[in-house]
Motif scaffolding. Structure first.
Motif, short mmCIF file in Angstrom:
data_model
loop_
_atom_site.label_atom_id
_atom_site.label_comp_id
_atom_site.label_asym_id
_atom_site.label_seq_id
_atom_site.Cartn_x
_atom_site.Cartn_y
_atom_site.Cartn_z
N SER A 1 0.82 -1.22 0.00
CA SER A 1 0.00 0.00 0.00
C SER A 1 0.85 1.26 0.00
CB SER A 1 -0.92 0.01 1.22
OG SER A 1 -1.80 -1.08 1.18
N LEU A 2 1.84 1.30 0.88
CA LEU A 2 2.69 2.48 0.98
C LEU A 2 3.50 2.69 -0.31
CD1 LEU A 2 3.79 4.79 2.72
CD2 LEU A 2 5.54 3.20 3.53
N GLY A 3 4.09 1.63 -0.82
CA GLY A 3 4.87 1.73 -2.06
C GLY A 3 4.01 2.14 -3.24
N GLY A 4 2.83 1.59 -3.34
CA GLY A 4 1.92 1.94 -4.43
C GLY A 4 1.47 3.39 -4.35
N PHE A 5 1.21 3.85 -3.12
CA PHE A 5 0.81 5.25 -2.93
C PHE A 5 1.93 6.19 -3.36
CE2 PHE A 5 0.67 9.04 -0.22
CZ PHE A 5 -0.54 9.58 -0.64
N LEU A 6 3.16 5.91 -2.90
CA LEU A 6 4.28 6.78 -3.27
C LEU A 6 4.54 6.76 -4.78
CD1 LEU A 6 6.82 6.07 -0.39
CD2 LEU A 6 5.40 8.10 -0.73
N LEU A 7 4.43 5.58 -5.38
CA LEU A 7 4.62 5.48 -6.82
C LEU A 7 3.55 6.27 -7.58
CD1 LEU A 7 6.28 4.12 -9.10
CD2 LEU A 7 4.63 2.25 -9.01
N GLY A 8 2.31 6.16 -7.14
CA GLY A 8 1.23 6.89 -7.79
C GLY A 8 1.37 8.40 -7.66
N VAL A 9 1.74 8.86 -6.46
CA VAL A 9 1.95 10.30 -6.26
C VAL A 9 3.11 10.80 -7.11
CG1 VAL A 9 2.62 12.04 -4.56
CG2 VAL A 9 0.87 10.38 -3.99
N GLY A 10 4.18 10.02 -7.18
CA GLY A 10 5.34 10.40 -7.99
C GLY A 10 5.01 10.50 -9.46
N ILE A 11 4.32 9.50 -9.98
CA ILE A 11 3.93 9.52 -11.39
C ILE A 11 2.96 10.66 -11.66
CG2 ILE A 11 2.68 8.25 -13.19
CD1 ILE A 11 3.90 5.68 -12.04
N GLY A 12 1.99 10.83 -10.77
CA GLY A 12 1.01 11.90 -10.95
C GLY A 12 1.65 13.28 -10.93
N GLY A 13 2.56 13.51 -10.00
CA GLY A 13 3.24 14.81 -9.94
C GLY A 13 4.10 15.07 -11.17
N THR A 14 4.80 14.06 -11.62
CA THR A 14 5.66 14.22 -12.81
C THR A 14 4.83 14.49 -14.05
OG1 THR A 14 7.25 12.70 -11.81
CG2 THR A 14 7.47 13.12 -14.16
N VAL A 15 3.75 13.75 -14.24
CA VAL A 15 2.89 13.94 -15.41
C VAL A 15 2.21 15.30 -15.35
CG1 VAL A 15 0.82 13.08 -16.58
CG2 VAL A 15 2.59 11.49 -15.85
N ALA A 16 1.73 15.70 -14.18
CA ALA A 16 1.08 17.01 -14.05
C ALA A 16 2.05 18.14 -14.38
CB ALA A 16 0.53 17.18 -12.64
N ASP A 17 3.27 18.02 -13.91
CA ASP A 17 4.26 19.05 -14.21
C ASP A 17 4.61 19.05 -15.69
OD1 ASP A 17 5.90 21.19 -13.42
OD2 ASP A 17 7.66 19.85 -13.38
N LEU A 18 4.67 17.89 -16.32
CA LEU A 18 4.93 17.81 -17.75
C LEU A 18 3.82 18.48 -18.55
CD1 LEU A 18 6.58 16.72 -20.18
CD2 LEU A 18 5.21 14.62 -19.98
N VAL A 19 2.58 18.22 -18.17
CA VAL A 19 1.44 18.82 -18.87
C VAL A 19 1.48 20.34 -18.70
CG1 VAL A 19 -1.08 19.01 -18.87
CG2 VAL A 19 0.01 16.77 -18.79
#
Length: 154
Positions: free
Chosen positions: A62-80
């Motif tokens: 759960s913790l690893g999946g949450f951190l991975l999701g937040v990381g991907i989401g932040g990176t994609v949002a910044d890219l957009v």
């Protein structure tokens, strides 16, 4: 004849309680049916060590999946934001996202091994119980207001 049915019933009970778990392809099976995490936790309540290891594995997941999701989401949002506006890309959000993705990798890495270990611990406990089932078997004649009967404890 009654003794035969009694022995057959005792043997049937001992087999029905000794149901091993199998861990294949990231899923837990019992008698060919896939179990959910909730059902697995309920089965492992009899072996507290296996339950603790299983819960730790699920917490890591759960913790690893949450951190991975937040990381991907932040990176994609910044890219957009960088592609659609005149903001200089990459910003601190991208670096933070990449950092969170990097942190999630070691957290997620040991979870499958921990689940396998918990299943092995649970199955080992079943084997130990099966060896001592004959020692823990108790047969009593009971008399109450409904009549006379047999009580089997194991």
């Amino acid at each position: 004849m009654k003794q035969f049915f009694l022995i057959l019933a005792v043997f049937g009970f001992s087999i029905s309680f000794a149901q091993k778990l199998e861990y294949t392809n990231g899923k837990i099976y019992q008698n060919g049916e896939q179990l959910s995490s909730f059902e697995t936790k309920n089965l492992m309540k009899t072996d507290l060590k296996a339950l603790r290891v299983f819960k730790n594995a699920k917490t890591k997941e759960s913790l690893g999946g949450f951190l991975l999701g937040v990381g991907i989401g932040g990176t994609v949002a910044d890219l957009v934001m960088g592609l659609t506006s005149d903001v200089k890309y990459p910003t601190a959000i991208t670096y933070a996202g990449v950092g969170l993705m990097a942190i999630s990798i070691p957290i997620l890495s040991g979870r499958k091994k921990m689940v396998q270990e918990s299943v092995d611990m649970y199955n080992q406990g079943l084997i130990d119980e099966k060896k001592t089932l004959g020692d823990n078997f108790e047969l009593n004649i009971v008399n109450n207001s409904n009549g006379v009967g047999l009580r089997i404890n194991f």
